[in-house]
Design a protein around this motif. Structure first.
Motif, mmCIF file in Angstrom:
data_model
loop_
_atom_site.group_PDB
_atom_site.id
_atom_site.type_symbol
_atom_site.label_atom_id
_atom_site.label_comp_id
_atom_site.label_asym_id
_atom_site.label_seq_id
_atom_site.Cartn_x
_atom_site.Cartn_y
_atom_site.Cartn_z
ATOM 1 N N LEU A 144 0.328 -17.187 -31.420
ATOM 2 C CA LEU A 144 -0.847 -16.416 -31.050
ATOM 3 C C LEU A 144 -0.880 -16.133 -29.555
ATOM 4 C CD1 LEU A 144 -3.553 -18.193 -33.257
ATOM 5 C CD2 LEU A 144 -2.500 -15.953 -33.645
ATOM 6 N N ALA A 145 -0.442 -17.121 -28.740
ATOM 7 C CA ALA A 145 -0.431 -16.912 -27.292
ATOM 8 C C ALA A 145 0.543 -15.804 -26.900
ATOM 9 C CB ALA A 145 -0.058 -18.216 -26.596
ATOM 10 N N LYS A 146 1.726 -15.798 -27.525
ATOM 11 C CA LYS A 146 2.692 -14.744 -27.228
ATOM 12 C C LYS A 146 2.156 -13.382 -27.654
ATOM 13 C CE LYS A 146 6.956 -17.488 -27.412
ATOM 14 N NZ LYS A 146 8.263 -17.656 -28.098
ATOM 15 N N LEU A 147 1.497 -13.328 -28.811
ATOM 16 C CA LEU A 147 0.951 -12.062 -29.280
ATOM 17 C C LEU A 147 -0.135 -11.555 -28.335
ATOM 18 C CD1 LEU A 147 1.401 -10.199 -31.716
ATOM 19 C CD2 LEU A 147 -0.529 -11.322 -32.816
ATOM 20 N N ALA A 148 -0.998 -12.453 -27.850
ATOM 21 C CA ALA A 148 -2.042 -12.057 -26.899
ATOM 22 C C ALA A 148 -1.427 -11.564 -25.591
ATOM 23 C CB ALA A 148 -2.976 -13.235 -26.634
ATOM 24 N N LEU A 149 -0.360 -12.220 -25.138
ATOM 25 C CA LEU A 149 0.313 -11.781 -23.919
ATOM 26 C C LEU A 149 0.894 -10.388 -24.086
ATOM 27 C CD1 LEU A 149 1.417 -12.352 -21.079
ATOM 28 C CD2 LEU A 149 3.398 -13.448 -22.165
ATOM 29 N N LEU A 150 1.464 -10.098 -25.259
ATOM 30 C CA LEU A 150 2.031 -8.772 -25.500
ATOM 31 C C LEU A 150 0.948 -7.697 -25.484
ATOM 32 C CD1 LEU A 150 4.666 -9.491 -28.305
ATOM 33 C CD2 LEU A 150 5.105 -8.922 -25.917
ATOM 34 N N PHE A 151 -0.212 -7.979 -26.086
ATOM 35 C CA PHE A 151 -1.300 -7.004 -26.068
ATOM 36 C C PHE A 151 -1.786 -6.753 -24.640
ATOM 37 C CE2 PHE A 151 -1.944 -7.929 -30.667
ATOM 38 C CZ PHE A 151 -1.919 -6.614 -31.108
ATOM 39 N N PHE A 152 -1.835 -7.828 -23.855
ATOM 40 C CA PHE A 152 -2.276 -7.668 -22.466
ATOM 41 C C PHE A 152 -1.286 -6.816 -21.678
ATOM 42 C CE2 PHE A 152 -1.936 -9.214 -18.069
ATOM 43 C CZ PHE A 152 -3.204 -8.885 -17.601
ATOM 44 N N LEU A 153 0.017 -7.110 -21.813
ATOM 45 C CA LEU A 153 1.027 -6.339 -21.095
ATOM 46 C C LEU A 153 1.062 -4.889 -21.562
ATOM 47 C CD1 LEU A 153 3.968 -8.903 -20.946
ATOM 48 C CD2 LEU A 153 2.344 -8.296 -19.140
ATOM 49 N N ALA A 154 0.853 -4.667 -22.883
ATOM 50 C CA ALA A 154 0.842 -3.295 -23.393
ATOM 51 C C ALA A 154 -0.311 -2.503 -22.782
ATOM 52 C CB ALA A 154 0.739 -3.305 -24.909
ATOM 53 N N GLY A 155 -1.477 -3.136 -22.654
ATOM 54 C CA GLY A 155 -2.613 -2.456 -22.029
ATOM 55 C C GLY A 155 -2.363 -2.124 -20.577
ATOM 56 N N ARG A 156 -1.770 -3.057 -19.835
ATOM 57 C CA ARG A 156 -1.470 -2.799 -18.432
ATOM 58 C C ARG A 156 -0.404 -1.720 -18.280
ATOM 59 N NH1 ARG A 156 -5.327 -4.041 -15.394
ATOM 60 N NH2 ARG A 156 -3.868 -4.044 -13.616
ATOM 61 N N LEU A 157 0.606 -1.751 -19.149
ATOM 62 C CA LEU A 157 1.661 -0.748 -19.079
ATOM 63 C C LEU A 157 1.110 0.643 -19.370
ATOM 64 C CD1 LEU A 157 4.689 -0.123 -18.778
ATOM 65 C CD2 LEU A 157 4.953 -0.593 -21.213
ATOM 66 N N ARG A 158 0.179 0.743 -20.304
ATOM 67 C CA ARG A 158 -0.418 2.044 -20.603
ATOM 68 C C ARG A 158 -1.150 2.591 -19.384
ATOM 69 N NH1 ARG A 158 -5.378 3.765 -22.189
ATOM 70 N NH2 ARG A 158 -6.156 1.608 -22.147
ATOM 71 N N LEU A 159 -1.903 1.735 -18.678
ATOM 72 C CA LEU A 159 -2.621 2.180 -17.485
ATOM 73 C C LEU A 159 -1.653 2.634 -16.396
ATOM 74 C CD1 LEU A 159 -5.432 -0.551 -17.269
ATOM 75 C CD2 LEU A 159 -5.607 1.790 -18.150
ATOM 76 N N ILE A 160 -0.541 1.906 -16.250
ATOM 77 C CA ILE A 160 0.434 2.276 -15.214
ATOM 78 C C ILE A 160 1.082 3.617 -15.536
ATOM 79 C CG2 ILE A 160 2.644 1.611 -14.177
ATOM 80 C CD1 ILE A 160 1.788 -1.305 -14.517
ATOM 81 N N LEU A 161 1.463 3.818 -16.815
ATOM 82 C CA LEU A 161 2.109 5.075 -17.195
ATOM 83 C C LEU A 161 1.169 6.260 -17.007
ATOM 84 C CD1 LEU A 161 4.083 4.017 -20.411
ATOM 85 C CD2 LEU A 161 4.990 4.461 -18.125
ATOM 86 N N PHE A 162 -0.108 6.084 -17.389
ATOM 87 C CA PHE A 162 -1.070 7.171 -17.203
ATOM 88 C C PHE A 162 -1.265 7.493 -15.725
ATOM 89 C CE2 PHE A 162 -2.869 6.421 -21.585
ATOM 90 C CZ PHE A 162 -2.553 7.682 -22.049
ATOM 91 N N ALA A 163 -1.293 6.454 -14.894
ATOM 92 C CA ALA A 163 -1.481 6.686 -13.458
ATOM 93 C C ALA A 163 -0.287 7.418 -12.850
ATOM 94 C CB ALA A 163 -1.700 5.347 -12.746
ATOM 95 N N VAL A 164 0.932 7.019 -13.251
ATOM 96 C CA VAL A 164 2.124 7.688 -12.739
ATOM 97 C C VAL A 164 2.189 9.131 -13.219
ATOM 98 C CG1 VAL A 164 4.650 7.684 -12.804
ATOM 99 C CG2 VAL A 164 3.419 5.544 -12.489
ATOM 100 N N ALA A 165 1.889 9.361 -14.511
ATOM 101 C CA ALA A 165 1.929 10.722 -15.038
ATOM 102 C C ALA A 165 0.890 11.608 -14.351
ATOM 103 C CB ALA A 165 1.685 10.693 -16.545
ATOM 104 N N GLU A 166 -0.285 11.074 -14.132
ATOM 105 C CA GLU A 166 -1.326 11.855 -13.442
ATOM 106 C C GLU A 166 -0.906 12.190 -12.009
ATOM 107 O OE1 GLU A 166 -6.143 11.560 -12.509
ATOM 108 O OE2 GLU A 166 -5.042 9.850 -13.383
ATOM 109 N N ARG A 167 -0.274 11.259 -11.341
ATOM 110 C CA ARG A 167 0.182 11.492 -9.965
ATOM 111 C C ARG A 167 1.271 12.558 -9.918
ATOM 112 N NH1 ARG A 167 -1.191 11.508 -4.704
ATOM 113 N NH2 ARG A 167 0.603 10.997 -3.351
ATOM 114 N N VAL A 168 2.235 12.464 -10.845
ATOM 115 C CA VAL A 168 3.319 13.450 -10.874
ATOM 116 C C VAL A 168 2.765 14.834 -11.187
ATOM 117 C CG1 VAL A 168 5.409 14.150 -12.113
ATOM 118 C CG2 VAL A 168 5.081 11.769 -11.449
#
Length: 266
Positions: free
Chosen positions: A56-80
């Motif tokens: 469960l801890a690994k699964l929660a970590l993956l959801f957290f990283l997926a959320g952060r990665l989505r925010l980073i990708l959106f920010a980079v795409a918006e900047r480009v």
């Protein structure tokens, strides 16, 4: 044959770039899918190596990283997008367009082959002729299946085992141990020769078990033969204790012969 005109060459080049664009799009889409599949399999294997709270801890970590990665990708795409729309990165569009046209023109050639995807390399023996099927064993008849497990004990083996055990009755497990086989194979052999099997009490054993009756009630097929007695005597004397259902007595005139005498075990 005359050389093509400029218009003909441009028309052929456009057709070639169009065909190559489709090939490149399919090729890069396949590479992207293969990359995603490898990442998914690796992450799934990492998560499944744990269980319970750690899983469960690994699964929660993956959801957290997926959320952060989505925010980073959106920010980079918006900047480009903002830089390209403002014209500051107009050179980037022209560079990508020129590189794509060159790649599509090369991919439009008839002999073009995409780069081999990682993990999908063909087997070394793919282009080779299939190996010849192994020839069946000469000793095995066509359509005949080899028996599974230990061989079925023969009738003389069962008689000699009873001679060696030397008790009025013999458990199937005792016969199997003497013949170095399994109780199932002993049961099959007894059933093959129509030897009745029933619960019997074997002397020296604390309880009764499934076996073969011996002594005077022995099945005719299991009655000892002179050749069986000779084999047992040559390989080691039978157990001639007071519990024996029979005993071997040497012939006074011919020492190479023996006689079987039934004993009263009552």
């Amino acid at each position: 044959m005359s050389a093509p005109t400029t218009v003909q060459w441009l028309r052929g080049a456009c057709v070639r770039v169009g065909a190559g664009s489709g090939r490149l799009a399919a090729h890069y889409a396949a590479r992207l899918l293969a990359f995603g599949r490898r990442r998914y399999e690796g992450i799934a294997a990492w998560v499944n190596r744990s269980s319970g709270a750690w899983w469960l801890a690994k699964l929660a970590l993956l959801f957290f990283l997926a959320g952060r990665l989505r925010l980073i990708l959106f920010a980079v795409a918006e900047r480009v997008y903002a830089r390209v729309e403002s014209g500051a990165w107009g050179w980037l569009l022209w560079t990508v367009a020129v590189l794509w046209v060159i790649g599509a023109y090369r991919a439009g050639a008839e002999d073009w082959k995409p780069k081999q995807l990682a993990g999908s390399a063909p087997d070394a023996d793919e282009d080779q002729e299939p190996a010849a099927e192994s020839e069946p064993d000469e000793a095995q008849e066509p359509g005949e299946e080899l028996p599974a497990g230990p061989p079925l004990p023969a009738l003389p083996d069962l008689r000699r085992a009873l001679l060696r055990i030397g008790t009025p009755h013999a458990h199937i497990t005792a016969l199997a141990d003497d013949l170095s086989t399994t109780p199932e194979r002993v049961r099959e052999a007894l059933a093959k020769w129509d030897v009745p099997v029933e619960p019997v009490r074997m002397k020296g054993r604390p309880s009764s078990s499934t076996g073969v009756k011996g002594g005077p009630a022995v099945h005719p097929a299991l009655a000892p033969r002179a050749e069986d007695v000779a084999v047992v005597a040559a390989g080691g004397a039978a157990n001639n204790s007071n519990n024996n259902a029979f005993e071997t007595v040497p012939d006074g005139e011919n020492p190479h012969r023996t006689h079987v005498l039934w004993k009263d075990t009552a």
